[in-house]
Design a protein around this motif. Structure first.
Motif, PDB file in Angstrom:
ATOM      1  N   LEU A 251      29.125 -13.794  58.122  1.00 21.04           N
ATOM      2  CA  LEU A 251      28.400 -13.104  57.055  1.00 21.04           C
ATOM      3  C   LEU A 251      26.912 -12.986  57.382  1.00 21.04           C
ATOM      4  N   ASP A 252      26.356 -14.028  57.982  1.00 21.06           N
ATOM      5  CA  ASP A 252      24.954 -13.966  58.378  1.00 21.06           C
ATOM      6  C   ASP A 252      24.736 -12.863  59.406  1.00 21.06           C
ATOM      7  N   GLY A 253      25.694 -12.716  60.327  1.00 21.47           N
ATOM      8  CA  GLY A 253      25.571 -11.673  61.340  1.00 21.47           C
ATOM      9  C   GLY A 253      25.731 -10.277  60.769  1.00 21.47           C
ATOM     10  N   LEU A 254      26.520 -10.151  59.725  1.00 19.15           N
ATOM     11  CA  LEU A 254      26.706  -8.834  59.110  1.00 19.15           C
ATOM     12  C   LEU A 254      25.460  -8.358  58.381  1.00 19.15           C
ATOM     13  N   GLY A 255      24.757  -9.286  57.772  1.00 22.42           N
ATOM     14  CA  GLY A 255      23.621  -8.878  56.960  1.00 22.42           C
ATOM     15  C   GLY A 255      24.102  -8.091  55.749  1.00 22.42           C
ATOM     16  N   GLU A 256      23.565  -6.886  55.577  1.00 18.96           N
ATOM     17  CA  GLU A 256      23.935  -6.026  54.451  1.00 18.96           C
ATOM     18  C   GLU A 256      25.086  -5.089  54.783  1.00 18.96           C
ATOM     19  N   ARG A 257      25.679  -5.222  55.944  1.00 25.65           N
ATOM     20  CA  ARG A 257      26.753  -4.308  56.326  1.00 25.65           C
ATOM     21  C   ARG A 257      28.047  -4.646  55.599  1.00 25.65           C
ATOM     22  N   ASP A 258      28.876  -3.632  55.410  1.00 22.67           N
ATOM     23  CA  ASP A 258      30.179  -3.797  54.767  1.00 22.67           C
ATOM     24  C   ASP A 258      31.221  -4.202  55.803  1.00 22.67           C
TER      25      ASP A 258
END
Length: 458
Positions: A251-258
């Motif tokens: 989740l940290d790597g995704l950031g705001e991405r879906d």
């Protein structure tokens, strides 16, 4: 109460200190524990000299009786007739069928060996529940050895239409064998109808009423029993594992991405090539999704000894590299393709973290991933399920976004719609699908089948 005997191709032997893998194994173990019972089947081992009698272990009120397979039987019964003939035909993929006569001989031989080893273990009032396509001749073999017990059979995969089935060598014999059971269970009404049509057209069975057939002076019942999941357990597990370090790193790597997620065995029936091409079409047709969306596709290895599966793996690796090479950026890889198996708890946490679950098989008996994804969601802010019309679960989950798995543009449109769906609509859809899951959970599946078989239930 009569003892329950479960027979499956593979027996999930309990491992001390470890939970059983999968809700199905848990449900069957619970049924066996309640009644006192026996679980019989292949140990998963291949040996030069297979066992002449089963190895028996006792664990928490259940006897586990297992046999090894010879290399020849593994190659010709398991990889051959079961998975290179029955599997592709029953999944409507005649082009993948690889029939050789020795395969059918091995299929008969292994089922006869199973019957030889199982029959002495059966008591007169036992109720037998046999599972899946590897063991369709087993009731006939047991009847020929004098057993008169109640014997039920559940098919976990689809049943093909007659015009597909009749392309398979030996199909009439299999239909005759299936008519030696007392109760046949199917995932959907379409599967049951396909069997009844095949039995009437190919071997002259008579449909006397809905769910009742007669063949060779024997009565046979059929029923629809959609396999479910343990809804409460999955909801709890997903909430717990969402906070694990591995999921949090993602989740940290995704950031705001879906995040969109697909979890499947590496199998041509799962529609993975079409899914990858649909993901590519999403960026072409809806360019505002570029840089903002990630698909994580977990494809656990499966039947790597079959050439069709090894070829599929190479094609998927090529497609993954192409998509990331064309659409990716320095800080964004759009497709995370993982050809490995992950621990069940981690998968549940990933489901809960995902905005979209992608379940697009070309054909599937049920597909429990669809139900697991729904059960794992946060009811206040749930993700959206994009589901193939040709999965058995589509008959129940009408509030998913339903797509044709062969139409990559339609899948792309479904993915875009799922990503854009407002929260109130997501909550309404999720609530309705959860009601279905609770009604048809794994316990209800087991109870309904055994009640109809006549084995009783406490």
């Amino acid at each position: 109460m009569s003892r329950l005997v479960v027979v499956s191709n593979r027996v999930p032997l309990p491992q001390p200190g470890q939970p059983q893998a999968g809700g199905l194994a848990v449900a069957l173990s619970d049924a066996l524990s309640r009644r006192g019972g026996l679980w019989f089947g292949w140990s998963g081992e291949v040996s030069e000299q297979p066992d002449s009698r089963p190895s028996i272990r006792h664990h928490e009120g259940i006897d586990y009786a297992t046999l090894s397979l010879s290399r020849e039987d593994y190659d010709d019964f398991y990889l051959g007739y079961s998975n290179a003939v029955i599997w592709p035909v029953f999944h409507f993929n005649l082009g993948a069928m690889d029939y050789q006569r020795r395969y059918s001989h091995a299929y008969t031989r292994v089922n006869a060996r199973f019957a030889d080893c199982l029959a002495p273990l059966i008591e007169p009032d036992d109720t037998l529940w046999i599972h899946d396509y590897h063991l369709m001749p087993l009731a006939r073999e047991l009847r020929e050895r004098g057993l008169r017990n109640r014997i039920g059979f559940f098919l976990h995969i689809p049943f093909p239409d007659y015009d597909v089935l009749r392309a398979m060598p030996g199909h009439r014999a299999l239909l005759e064998d299936l008519c030696r059971f007392d109760l046949l269970g199917f995932q959907t009404a379409n599967d049951r109808h396909a069997f009844e049509e095949s039995a009437t057209r190919a071997i002259g069975a008579l449909v006397r009423a809905s769910g009742q057939l007669r063949h060779r002076n024997r009565d046979l019942r059929t029923g629809v029993y959609p396999v479910g999941v343990d809804v409460a357990a999955l909801a709890d597990l997903s909430a717990q594992t969402l906070t694990t370090p591995a999921v949090q790193r993602l989740l940290d790597g995704l950031g705001e991405r879906d995040l969109m997620i697909g979890v499947d065995r590496l199998d041509y029936s799962k529609g993975l090539e079409q899914r990858f091409r649909a993901f590519e079409a999403l960026f072409d047709d809806y360019p505002h999704r570029r840089g903002h969306t990630v698909l994580m596709q977990i494809a656990s290895p499966s039947r790597g000894d079959i050439a069709e599966y090894a070829d599929l793996r190479q094609r998927l690796e090529g497609l993954s590299g192409h998509i990331n090479g064309v659409y990716g950026d320095l800080d964004w890889a759009p497709l995370h393709y993982l050809n490995r198996t992950f621990e069940r708890g981690a998968i549940m946490g990933l489901y809960r973290a995902a905005r979209v679950g992608v379940v697009t098989p070309l054909r599937d008996g049920m597909n429990l991933v669809a139900k697991e994804f729904i059960a794992s969601q946060d009811p206040d802010n749930p993700g959206v399920l994009v589901l193939s019309d040709l999965a058995g679960s589509a008959a129940e989950l009408s509030d998913a976004i339903r797509v044709n798995p062969y139409d990559t543009d339609a899948i792309a449109a479904g993915l875009n719609r799922a990503l854009a769906m407002p929260r109130p609509e997501r909550r309404r859809r999720h609530e309705r699908m959860m009601a279905v899951l609770h009604h048809n959970d794994i316990g209800a599946w087991e109870r309904r089948f055994l009640d109809d078989l006549g084995g009783g239930h406490d």
